[in-house]
Design a protein around this motif. Structure first.
Motif, mmCIF file in Angstrom:
data_model
loop_
_atom_site.group_PDB
_atom_site.id
_atom_site.type_symbol
_atom_site.label_atom_id
_atom_site.label_comp_id
_atom_site.label_asym_id
_atom_site.label_seq_id
_atom_site.Cartn_x
_atom_site.Cartn_y
_atom_site.Cartn_z
ATOM 1 N N THR A 152 127.929 38.552 87.079
ATOM 2 C CA THR A 152 126.691 37.982 86.594
ATOM 3 C C THR A 152 125.597 39.040 86.620
ATOM 4 O O THR A 152 125.632 39.971 87.413
ATOM 5 N N GLU A 153 124.643 38.862 85.742
ATOM 6 C CA GLU A 153 123.496 39.761 85.649
ATOM 7 C C GLU A 153 122.226 38.935 85.716
ATOM 8 O O GLU A 153 122.112 37.896 85.067
ATOM 9 N N GLN A 154 121.277 39.393 86.519
ATOM 10 C CA GLN A 154 120.002 38.689 86.647
ATOM 11 C C GLN A 154 119.083 39.055 85.487
ATOM 12 O O GLN A 154 118.942 40.220 85.138
ATOM 13 N N ILE A 155 118.460 38.034 84.904
ATOM 14 C CA ILE A 155 117.469 38.226 83.849
ATOM 15 C C ILE A 155 116.205 37.475 84.261
ATOM 16 O O ILE A 155 116.254 36.278 84.557
ATOM 17 N N SER A 156 115.095 38.192 84.316
ATOM 18 C CA SER A 156 113.810 37.612 84.722
ATOM 19 C C SER A 156 112.902 37.493 83.501
ATOM 20 O O SER A 156 112.880 38.386 82.648
ATOM 21 N N PHE A 157 112.169 36.384 83.457
ATOM 22 C CA PHE A 157 111.228 36.142 82.370
ATOM 23 C C PHE A 157 109.836 35.909 82.956
ATOM 24 O O PHE A 157 109.687 35.221 83.967
ATOM 25 N N PHE A 158 108.848 36.470 82.305
ATOM 26 C CA PHE A 158 107.449 36.125 82.536
ATOM 27 C C PHE A 158 106.917 35.567 81.217
ATOM 28 O O PHE A 158 106.953 36.247 80.189
ATOM 29 N N VAL A 159 106.411 34.348 81.274
ATOM 30 C CA VAL A 159 105.910 33.692 80.063
ATOM 31 C C VAL A 159 104.413 33.490 80.213
ATOM 32 O O VAL A 159 103.950 32.820 81.153
ATOM 33 N N GLY A 160 103.653 34.094 79.307
ATOM 34 C CA GLY A 160 102.211 33.939 79.288
ATOM 35 C C GLY A 160 101.750 33.172 78.071
ATOM 36 O O GLY A 160 102.564 32.665 77.282
ATOM 37 N N PRO A 161 100.434 33.078 77.873
ATOM 38 C CA PRO A 161 99.912 32.267 76.751
ATOM 39 C C PRO A 161 100.396 32.730 75.384
ATOM 40 O O PRO A 161 100.699 31.900 74.525
ATOM 41 N N ASN A 162 100.462 34.043 75.149
ATOM 42 C CA ASN A 162 100.910 34.537 73.844
ATOM 43 C C ASN A 162 101.867 35.711 73.967
ATOM 44 O O ASN A 162 102.002 36.512 73.060
ATOM 45 N N TRP A 163 102.537 35.811 75.105
ATOM 46 C CA TRP A 163 103.472 36.912 75.323
ATOM 47 C C TRP A 163 104.620 36.461 76.216
ATOM 48 O O TRP A 163 104.521 35.447 76.934
ATOM 49 N N LEU A 164 105.681 37.225 76.142
ATOM 50 C CA LEU A 164 106.854 36.974 76.982
ATOM 51 C C LEU A 164 107.469 38.312 77.354
ATOM 52 O O LEU A 164 107.593 39.210 76.514
ATOM 53 N N ILE A 165 107.848 38.447 78.616
ATOM 54 C CA ILE A 165 108.511 39.648 79.118
ATOM 55 C C ILE A 165 109.881 39.245 79.643
ATOM 56 O O ILE A 165 109.997 38.308 80.441
ATOM 57 N N SER A 166 110.911 39.929 79.186
ATOM 58 C CA SER A 166 112.265 39.723 79.716
ATOM 59 C C SER A 166 112.733 41.030 80.337
ATOM 60 O O SER A 166 112.618 42.098 79.735
ATOM 61 N N LEU A 167 113.230 40.938 81.568
ATOM 62 C CA LEU A 167 113.659 42.102 82.341
ATOM 63 C C LEU A 167 115.132 41.945 82.677
ATOM 64 O O LEU A 167 115.514 41.015 83.409
ATOM 65 N N GLN A 168 115.969 42.832 82.139
ATOM 66 C CA GLN A 168 117.411 42.772 82.341
ATOM 67 C C GLN A 168 117.857 43.935 83.219
ATOM 68 O O GLN A 168 117.229 44.993 83.241
ATOM 69 N N GLU A 169 118.973 43.711 83.928
ATOM 70 C CA GLU A 169 119.510 44.766 84.783
ATOM 71 C C GLU A 169 119.980 45.972 83.975
ATOM 72 O O GLU A 169 119.965 47.090 84.465
ATOM 73 N N GLY A 170 120.433 45.745 82.764
ATOM 74 C CA GLY A 170 120.921 46.843 81.938
ATOM 75 C C GLY A 170 122.425 46.930 81.858
ATOM 76 O O GLY A 170 122.981 47.944 81.426
ATOM 77 N N GLN A 171 123.135 45.855 82.263
ATOM 78 C CA GLN A 171 124.588 45.844 82.146
ATOM 79 C C GLN A 171 124.987 45.681 80.678
ATOM 80 O O GLN A 171 124.195 45.208 79.857
ATOM 81 N N PRO A 172 126.224 46.078 80.336
ATOM 82 C CA PRO A 172 126.676 45.941 78.939
ATOM 83 C C PRO A 172 126.628 44.487 78.479
ATOM 84 O O PRO A 172 126.879 43.565 79.242
ATOM 85 N N GLY A 173 126.309 44.312 77.221
ATOM 86 C CA GLY A 173 126.213 42.964 76.659
ATOM 87 C C GLY A 173 124.779 42.460 76.655
ATOM 88 O O GLY A 173 123.991 42.755 77.565
#
Length: 381
Positions: free
Chosen positions: A133-154
Motif C-alpha cells: 500500500t502507498e499513502q496518499i495525502s490530500f489537502f482541500v482548500g476553497p479553490n485548490w487541492l494538493i495531493s502528496l504521493q510517496e512516489g511508488q510505481p503506479g
C-alpha cells in the motif's frame, strides 16, 4: 467534528496562547522519509474554457495559477525534498500536525479539519508478488487541492487527468471539492483490479490444494492471508473516512458533492465485503488443503495396511515351514517336507491365500481401482 480533531484543535489553541511554535509548518523543519524519492510536482489548473497541465520545477507558477484559474491542483509524487514541503506548507498555511502525518507514513485513512482546510489520508494498493500500500495525502482548500504521493510505481489519477483534458463539463465547472471526490473515486476503484488479481491467485491455490502440493501450498496460503489482512486493515478505516466526508459538515465540501460521495461509500462497502469473502475463502482453502493431506495420508495408510494384511498369513506359513523339526525322529514332524510336490504346494497355498484375501476385500468394498492405481502409478510431489 470528531473527538480526535477536537482534541488536536484544543492542543493547537493552547500552544498559540503559550506562544508555542506549533502554529505553522514554516516555523519547523520537515524531515522527509529516509528512503523517499525526489519529488515531481505536476501543476494542473482549469476552468470551464481552458486548462494547463505541466511539470513545474518549483512552486512559483502555482501562485499565478491560483489567480488565473477557478481550481488549481498540485500533484506531488515523491516526498524526498523537505524544503519544498516547507515552502508548500507556508504557501497554503498547512498545519504542522498534518505535515507530520504526510511524512510519517503508514497512517490510517482519516479525515481531519484545520480551519478552512480539510486534510485527508487514504491509501492506494498494488499487487505484484505481494500486496503493498502507498499513502496518499490530500489537502482541500476553497479553490485548490494538493495531493502528496510517496512516489511508488503506479498512479490511480490518470483517469481524472484525462477527464480534465477531455473538457468534462461536470469536472471543469465544479469546485475543488468535486475534484477531491473524483480523485477519491479513482483511488477506490483502483482496488477492484487488485482484488480480481487476488481472486485469480486463490483459484490457482485451490487447484494446488486439490493436488496436495505440500508445504508450498501452506506458504502461499499464509502469504494470501497476510495480504488480505493488509487489504482489510486498509479498506475498513478508508470506508469510515469516506463516511465522515459524506455525513459531516466539512469545509469546502458542498451538499451536491456529498451526494456523489455516496457512490464512493458504496464501492468501499463492496470492497469490505470482498475482503471478508476472500478471508473466509482462504480459511476454507486451508481446511481443504489439510483435509486433502489427511485423505492422502489415510489412503497411504490403507494401502500399507492392506499390504501388511496380505503378507501376515504368508509370513505365518513361511514361519511354520521354517521350523527345524527332524522328520527322522518322528513321523509327525512335518512329513510334507519330504513330499515330492511339497514346495510347489506351499507356494500355491500362499497364492491362494492372497487371492482369497483380495477377493474378500473387493467384495467388502475396502479396495477398488484407486487402490491398484495408487500402487502402479504413485503420485509425484
Amino acid at each position: 467534528m470528531t473527538r480526535r480533531n477536537h482534541h488536536r484543535r484544543k492542543k493547537h489553541d493552547a500552544l498559540r496562547r503559550k506562544g508555542g511554535s506549533d502554529t505553522g509548518t514554516s516555523l519547523g523543519k520537515i524531515t522527509p522519509p529516509a528512503d523517499a524519492s525526489p519529488p515531481t510536482v505536476r501543476l494542473i489548473a482549469y476552468g470551464p474554457d481552458r486548462y494547463i497541465d505541466r511539470i513545474v520545477p518549483d512552486l512559483q507558477p502555482v501562485q499565478d495559477a491560483l489567480r488565473q484559474f477557478p481550481v488549481t491542483w498540485i500533484d506531488m509524487e515523491g516526498l524526498g525534498d523537505g524544503p519544498l514541503l516547507e515552502q508548500l506548507a507556508a504557501m497554503f498555511g498547512l498545519h504542522s500536525l498534518a505535515m507530520e502525518d504526510v511524512v510519517h507514513l503508514h497512517q490510517r485513512p482519516k479525515v481531519e479539519e484545520y480551519g478552512e482546510v480539510v486534510f485527508i489520508v487514504l491509501r492506494v494498493v498494488s499487487i505484484e508478488q505481494r500486496c503493498v500500500t502507498e499513502q496518499i495525502s490530500f489537502f482541500v482548500g476553497p479553490n485548490w487541492l494538493i495531493s502528496l504521493q510517496e512516489g511508488q510505481p503506479g498512479d490511480p489519477f490518470n483517469r481524472v487527468r484525462e477527464r480534465v483534458m477531455s473538457n468534462s463539463i461536470k469536472l471543469r465547472t465544479a469546485g475543488s471539492d468535486y475534484l477531491a471526490y473524483a480523485l477519491i473515486d479513482a483511488l477506490i476503484d483502483s482496488y477492484f483490479p487488485v482484488l480480481e488479481e487476488f481472486a485469480d491467485r486463490l483459484e490457482v491455490i485451490e487447484e494446488e490444494c486439490l493436488l496436495s502440493k505440500g508445504d508450498a501450498v501452506i506458504d502461499k496460503l499464509h502469504q494470501a492471508k497476510s495480504d488480505i489482512l493488509l487489504l482489510r486493515r486498509t479498506i475498513w478505516p478508508q470506508r469510515e473516512a469516506i463516511a465522515s466526508l459524506m455525513r459531516d459538515t466539512i469545509p469546502c465540501f458542498t451538499d451536491a458533492t456529498r451526494v456523489y460521495l455516496r457512490d464512493c461509500y458504496d464501492h468501499s462497502v463492496q470492497l469490505v465485503e470482498l475482503a471478508e469473502l476472500y478471508r473466509e475463502l482462504i480459511a476454507d482453502l486451508r481446511d481443504l488443503h489439510m483435509s486433502s493431506l489427511s485423505n492422502r495420508i489415510n489412503e497411504t495408510m490403507r494401502v500399507l495396511t492392506i499390504i501388511s494384511t496380505l503378507f501376515i498369513p504368508l509370513t505365518f506359513i513361511a514361519g511354520i515351514y521354517g521350523m527345524n523339526f527332524d522328520t527322522r525322529v518322528s513321523p509327525y514332524n512335518m512329513p510334507e517336507l519330504e513330499w515330492y510336490y511339497g514346495y510347489p504346494l506351499c507356494l500355491a497355498l500362499m497364492v491362494l491365500t492372497i487371492v482369497g484375501f483380495l477377493s474378500f476385500f473387493i467384495y467388502k468394498g475396502w479396495i477398488g481401482k484407486r487402490f491398484f492405481k495408487t500402487i502402479i502409478e504413485p503420485e509425484h510431489e
